[in-house]
Design a protein around this motif. Structure first.
Motif, short mmCIF file in Angstrom:
data_model
loop_
_atom_site.label_atom_id
_atom_site.label_comp_id
_atom_site.label_asym_id
_atom_site.label_seq_id
_atom_site.Cartn_x
_atom_site.Cartn_y
_atom_site.Cartn_z
N ASN A 134 0.84 -1.20 0.00
CA ASN A 134 0.00 0.00 0.00
C ASN A 134 0.87 1.25 0.00
O ASN A 134 1.88 1.32 0.69
N ASN A 135 0.48 2.23 -0.80
CA ASN A 135 1.17 3.51 -0.95
C ASN A 135 2.55 3.40 -1.58
O ASN A 135 3.33 4.34 -1.54
N LEU A 136 2.86 2.27 -2.20
CA LEU A 136 4.10 2.13 -2.96
C LEU A 136 3.97 2.96 -4.23
O LEU A 136 2.95 2.91 -4.91
N SER A 137 4.98 3.75 -4.55
CA SER A 137 4.89 4.58 -5.75
C SER A 137 6.21 4.62 -6.48
O SER A 137 7.28 4.42 -5.89
N GLY A 138 6.12 4.85 -7.77
CA GLY A 138 7.28 4.94 -8.63
C GLY A 138 6.87 4.85 -10.08
O GLY A 138 5.68 4.87 -10.42
N ARG A 139 7.86 4.75 -10.95
CA ARG A 139 7.61 4.70 -12.38
C ARG A 139 7.51 3.25 -12.84
O ARG A 139 8.31 2.40 -12.47
N ILE A 140 6.49 2.97 -13.66
CA ILE A 140 6.32 1.63 -14.21
C ILE A 140 7.41 1.41 -15.26
O ILE A 140 7.54 2.19 -16.20
N ILE A 141 8.20 0.34 -15.07
CA ILE A 141 9.29 0.08 -16.00
C ILE A 141 9.08 -1.18 -16.83
O ILE A 141 9.75 -1.38 -17.83
N LEU A 142 8.14 -2.03 -16.41
CA LEU A 142 7.88 -3.26 -17.15
C LEU A 142 6.47 -3.73 -16.83
O LEU A 142 6.01 -3.63 -15.69
N GLU A 143 5.80 -4.24 -17.85
CA GLU A 143 4.47 -4.82 -17.65
C GLU A 143 4.41 -6.15 -18.39
O GLU A 143 4.76 -6.24 -19.55
N THR A 144 4.00 -7.19 -17.67
CA THR A 144 3.81 -8.50 -18.27
C THR A 144 2.33 -8.88 -18.12
O THR A 144 1.53 -8.07 -17.67
#
Length: 90
Positions: A28-38
């Motif tokens: 919960n409340n983890l944030s950042g930039r998406i670098i990979l999606e599978t």
């Protein structure tokens, strides 16, 4: 241009995301930039390294679309290969 209405038909890699609600309370409340999606996972680059989150456990994800605009989406709506989301929407 990515908007709230067409977010499912766009690439999520590169967007800033916050996990607002997750069945794993540690995320919960983890944030950042998406670098990979599978098919079943998204990988987010945070200040503390890369974290992998299952799409099925992320109940609510806030995506920043730029220009001060953001939207919330259920992780379950993202399950499947990114390229297959396009064919599901048509």
């Amino acid at each position: 241009m990515i908007t709230k209405k067409n977010i499912l038909s766009h690439e999520l890699v590169g967007l800033y995301a916050t996990i607002e609600e997750c069945s794993n309370s540690y995320l919960n409340n983890l944030s950042g930039r998406i670098i990979l999606e599978t098919k079943n996972m998204i990988s987010i680059e945070t200040n503390h390294g890369m974290k992998q989150i299952s799409k099925s456990t992320a109940k609510k994800i806030r995506l920043d679309l730029g220009s001060g605009c953001s939207c919330c989406i259920a992780g379950s709506s993202l399950i499947g290969r990114p390229e297959e989301r396009l064919s599901k929407l048509r």
